[in-house]
Design an enzyme around this catalytic site. Structure first.
Site, PDB file in Angstrom:
ATOM      1  N   TYR A  26      -9.925   9.102 -27.621  1.00 33.68           N
ATOM      2  CA  TYR A  26     -10.201   7.673 -27.780  1.00 33.68           C
ATOM      3  C   TYR A  26      -9.081   7.083 -28.631  1.00 33.68           C
ATOM      4  O   TYR A  26      -8.793   7.590 -29.720  1.00 33.68           O
ATOM      5  CB  TYR A  26     -11.553   7.479 -28.473  1.00 33.68           C
ATOM      6  CG  TYR A  26     -11.909   6.038 -28.771  1.00 33.68           C
ATOM      7  CD1 TYR A  26     -12.294   5.168 -27.754  1.00 33.68           C
ATOM      8  CD2 TYR A  26     -11.862   5.550 -30.070  1.00 33.68           C
ATOM      9  CE1 TYR A  26     -12.632   3.850 -28.027  1.00 33.68           C
ATOM     10  CE2 TYR A  26     -12.200   4.233 -30.359  1.00 33.68           C
ATOM     11  CZ  TYR A  26     -12.581   3.393 -29.332  1.00 33.68           C
ATOM     12  OH  TYR A  26     -12.915   2.095 -29.610  1.00 33.68           O
ATOM     13  N   ASP A  30      -1.435   9.907 -31.837  1.00 35.88           N
ATOM     14  CA  ASP A  30      -2.451   9.040 -32.438  1.00 35.88           C
ATOM     15  C   ASP A  30      -3.072   9.805 -33.604  1.00 35.88           C
ATOM     16  O   ASP A  30      -3.983  10.610 -33.427  1.00 35.88           O
ATOM     17  CB  ASP A  30      -3.502   8.676 -31.382  1.00 35.88           C
ATOM     18  CG  ASP A  30      -4.640   7.842 -31.974  1.00 35.88           C
ATOM     19  OD1 ASP A  30      -4.689   7.683 -33.217  1.00 35.88           O
ATOM     20  OD2 ASP A  30      -5.476   7.358 -31.199  1.00 35.88           O
ATOM     21  N   LYS A  43      -7.222   4.223 -40.776  1.00 34.05           N
ATOM     22  CA  LYS A  43      -8.252   4.833 -41.631  1.00 34.05           C
ATOM     23  C   LYS A  43      -7.745   5.174 -43.042  1.00 34.05           C
ATOM     24  O   LYS A  43      -7.710   4.313 -43.895  1.00 34.05           O
ATOM     25  CB  LYS A  43      -8.877   6.026 -40.932  1.00 34.05           C
ATOM     26  CG  LYS A  43      -9.489   5.604 -39.568  1.00 34.05           C
ATOM     27  CD  LYS A  43     -10.466   6.600 -39.023  1.00 34.05           C
ATOM     28  CE  LYS A  43     -10.842   6.307 -37.597  1.00 34.05           C
ATOM     29  NZ  LYS A  43     -12.004   5.448 -37.428  1.00 34.05           N
TER      30      LYS A  43
END
Ligand code: HOZ
Length: 436
Positions: free
Chosen positions: A150, A245, A273
């Site tokens: 994702y 990613d 994050k």
């Protein structure tokens, strides 16, 4: 340890009812709705260290840590004080600041291959922008992603996606134009031969591969030996870019990131994050020769009013200063290992088919008959009914795990041995109940 003492969820229930009147599904991000496990999502009021406190007065050990950012635990004093000081100075300028230069230089000095970096506000923006850049740089349209990975919810990447998309049973979302989705090729993660075969056939049309070096969106799946290396080899051979990613893995799998840990060099890296320390920050960067194509030094457009805003930059700087101190990460990794081993042993005590994965401070558990789970198909074959029952039993005992079997778990430096022992003891009880 006195955790979920009140065992009530009256206020959470009321709030969820109200939330559903004004927010689609009652939540601002789908996994939070508890669709995968059933029941009412817990509404929280405050957090400190490794603990969460809900609106009904219950306390939980948190293994989500806001899906990764809170590596230092919640409400770390230094971080909070830094934010407070910055709030007194300014919230946002929409203009350059010294703080964003400091954070950019700091990240470039730590993450191998990060020669230039652009700050954005979320992981989705980071990956979306990296894809646009890769397409512009290569002059090609096709991108390769892996099933169950994702990379946020931009159109090109919402194809056979993991996380909430998988949980809701919509891995490829309606609303993504077919003509755009046609440029996204999806392969099985950890399948080395499929990558080689694809590049043999279509290599000259592929702009980039984007990959979560450790997948954190179909539970936690580390790469098998040779997988990331093969991606690098194919990209180099066919002049495609390798985009890592690292929104989840950055500063968590190792302090330099997962790609550094596995010794594979990407061309572009996406972060999020942890680099915001709990505030909304994302970033993408990499080779200078590629990054210089970004506007205004180049013509690939990308912009954002709140990008690099001073509060988030100050929070990120304070966080990265603390988490890159020597010997910060090792004890957190050790605690993650103890938790995984303890859970596995507890399952074994009760003859439950169960296994765990760990990559640094990320981890996951599976109700699987396999010794090791390394693929999407194995994740999909796990026992979801046992997962749900185990999940609720842990929640009732005050342990807050991710409410879906496609999500990873996250450890922090605030978790203590006592927290982990309590969690394993609670798991023993939960596994025992599963036998009935
Ligand atoms: N997509 C996130 C986990 N992989 C969940 C985000 C959230 O619900 O906050």
């Amino acid at each position: 340890m006195n955790l979920k003492s009140k065992k009530t969820d009256y206020k959470s229930k009321d709030l969820f009812k109200s939330a559903k009147r004004s927010i689609p599904g009652g939540v601002n991000s789908p996994v939070r709705a508890f669709k995968a496990v059933g029941g009412t999502p817990v509404f929280f009021e405050k957090a400190k260290g490794a603990y969460l406190f809900d609106v009904d007065g219950n306390k939980y050990i948190d293994y989500i840590m806001s899906w990764g950012p809170m590596l230092l635990g919640h409400g770390h004093k230094t971080v909070v004080n830094t934010i407070k000081k910055q709030v007194d100075k300014a919230l946002t300028f929409g203009a350059p600041t010294e703080l964003e230069v400091q954070l950019a230089e700091k990240i470039c000095s730590i993450v191998p291959g990060m020669e230039m970096i652009r700050m954005v506000n979320s992981g989705t923006e980071a990956t979306m922008s990296a894809i646009r850049l890769a397409r512009a740089y290569s002059g090609r349209d096709k991108i390769v992603k892996f099933e169950g990975c994702y990379h946020g919810h931009s159109d090109s990447l919402l194809v056979k996606a993991g996380s909430g998309a998988l949980t809701m049973g919509e891995p490829s979302s309606p609303g993504v134009p077919e003509c755009l989705a046609a440029h996204t090729i999806t392969l099985p993660y950890n399948d080395i031969s499929k990558v080689s075969n694809l590049f043999d056939q279509l290599g000259s049309q592929i702009a980039a591969i984007i990959v979560e070096p450790v997948v954190g969106n179909m539970n936690c799946i580390p790469p098998i030996p040779g997988f990331l290396e093969k991606l690098r080899e194919c990209c180099t051979k066919h002049d495609a870019l390798l985009i890592a990613d690292e929104v989840m893995t950055g500063f968590r799998v190792s302090s330099k990131g997962a790609m550094a840990h596995y010794k594979v060099s990407p061309d572009l890296i996406c972060l999020g994050k942890v680099i915001g320390g709990g505030l909304p920050v994302g970033a993408f960067g990499g080779k200078k020769s590629i990054m210089e194509l970004i506007s205004p030094s180049g013509s690939v457009y990308q912009a954002g009013t709140l990008s690099g805003n001073p509060i988030a930059m100050a929070c990120g700087l304070a966080t990265i200063d603390l988490i890159t101190k020597e010997d910060f990460l090792n004890p957190v990794i050790e605690n993650t290992k103890s938790l995984c081993e303890g859970l596995s042993q507890a399952a074994k005590n009760h003859n439950i088919s169960f296994t765990t994965n760990q990559a640094g401070t990320m981890w996951g558990y599976f109700f699987s008959t396999e010794a090791k789970v390394t693929s999407y198909d194995q994740v999909m074959a796990c026992d979801t009914d046992k997962f749900k029952r185990f999940y609720h039993s842990m929640l009732d005992q005050g342990v807050y795990f991710a409410p879906a079997s496609f999500e990873a778990g996250f450890m922090s430096s605030a978790h203590t041995k006592e927290d982990i022992d309590y969690t394993i003891e609670a798991a023993n009880k939960a596994f025992s109940a599963l036998q009935n």
